[in-house]
Scaffold this motif. Structure first.
Motif, mmCIF file in Angstrom:
data_model
loop_
_atom_site.group_PDB
_atom_site.id
_atom_site.type_symbol
_atom_site.label_atom_id
_atom_site.label_comp_id
_atom_site.label_asym_id
_atom_site.label_seq_id
_atom_site.Cartn_x
_atom_site.Cartn_y
_atom_site.Cartn_z
ATOM 1 N N ARG A 120 72.417 74.610 75.374
ATOM 2 C CA ARG A 120 72.952 74.442 74.015
ATOM 3 C C ARG A 120 72.416 73.164 73.376
ATOM 4 O O ARG A 120 72.104 73.137 72.186
ATOM 5 N N ALA A 174 75.562 74.837 67.914
ATOM 6 C CA ALA A 174 76.962 74.536 68.180
ATOM 7 C C ALA A 174 77.500 75.360 69.339
ATOM 8 O O ALA A 174 78.403 74.921 70.061
ATOM 9 N N GLU A 175 76.931 76.559 69.527
ATOM 10 C CA GLU A 175 77.463 77.437 70.563
ATOM 11 C C GLU A 175 76.399 78.396 71.068
ATOM 12 O O GLU A 175 75.525 78.849 70.315
ATOM 13 N N GLU A 179 83.683 77.567 62.769
ATOM 14 C CA GLU A 179 82.644 76.545 62.664
ATOM 15 C C GLU A 179 81.247 77.116 62.456
ATOM 16 O O GLU A 179 80.332 76.392 62.077
ATOM 17 N N SER A 194 75.265 78.258 64.850
ATOM 18 C CA SER A 194 75.045 76.928 64.279
ATOM 19 C C SER A 194 76.048 76.648 63.166
ATOM 20 O O SER A 194 76.447 77.542 62.428
ATOM 21 N N ALA A 195 76.421 75.371 63.042
ATOM 22 C CA ALA A 195 77.285 74.950 61.933
ATOM 23 C C ALA A 195 76.480 74.730 60.657
ATOM 24 O O ALA A 195 77.054 74.571 59.587
#
Length: 230
Positions: free
Chosen positions: A105, A111-112, A174, A198-199
């Protein structure tokens, strides 16, 4: 201070590019020439110079854009290569799942990272992890297509307005863009995919080329085939 005009003249004659390559000097020379011509004279030379300046500015902008794209491409290539090397370090499925929530990551700058499987056959005690989502058969196609009638692609890049809690869990609020990478496990009826969330709403958009992520998916496919078909 006295200026030696002969010295300046000799310097310009010996190295005229000093003047020719300086926009401010050339602009002042043209302006001085224009002021001596009166208001009823059209200076085609000045028009031509202005056009050349605009073309030069456009070429410089294009040049800078090409350089920026080249740097971005090199950075993205290095990023994917590092992700592949990290994945190759995994000893087994369990260690890969753990890596995906840490080094994987981080190096992909997302972000995840979520792994999605369509079969309960692989969700035993050795691989159960919050980062592994269980989807119904056909769930991957549905997730990729989002109701579209088009053939699901190997990599899908898109903005996210409402993230799927079945995939992202508590992080659903998010996520603003995602890369959905289908992974071939080598077994019919056992679908798998890696989802990068992704944010940043602009990190994964359809206009980006997915070649590097497709390569990552192919590498992971070889590894999934080895780990999951035992």
């Amino acid at each position: 201070m006295t200026i030696d005009l002969q010295h300046v003249r000799a310097l310009i004659l010996s190295e005229p590019e000093i003047v020719l390559h300086d926009r401010e000097i050339m602009r002042m020379l043209v302006a001085t020439s224009d002021s001596e011509q009166g208001t009823n004279v059209v200076d085609l030379r000045g028009v031509a110079i202005n056009r050349l300046e605009h073309r030069l500015s456009a070429l410089e902008d294009t040049h800078n854009a090409v350089l920026a794209a080249a740097y971005d491409n090199v950075a993205s290539t290095n990023q994917i290569h590092r992700a592949v090397l990290i994945a190759l370090e995994a000893r087994d499925w369990k260690s890969f799942v753990e890596m995906s929530d840490a080094e994987f990551r981080e190096v992909l700058n997302v972000a995840e990272v979520r792994i999605c499987l369509e079969s309960d056959r692989f969700l035993n005690d050795s691989i159960v992890n919050p980062k592994v989502a269980r989807l119904e058969p056909g769930g991957i196609d549905d997730y990729v297509s989002r109701g579209s009638m088009t053939q699901p692609r190997s990599v899908t890049l898109r903005r996210v307005h409402e993230a799927d809690p079945a995939v992202y869990g508590e992080l659903e609020t998010e996520i603003r863009s995602e890369a959905v990478i289908r992974v071939d496990t080598g077994r019919k009826g056992t679908g798998a995919m890696i989802v990068l969330g992704s944010a940043d709403p602009n990190q994964f958009v359809p206009s980006l080329k997915p070649d590097l992520l497709r390569f990552l998916g192919q590498v992971l496919g070889r590894m999934f085939e080895k780990w999951l078909n035992v």
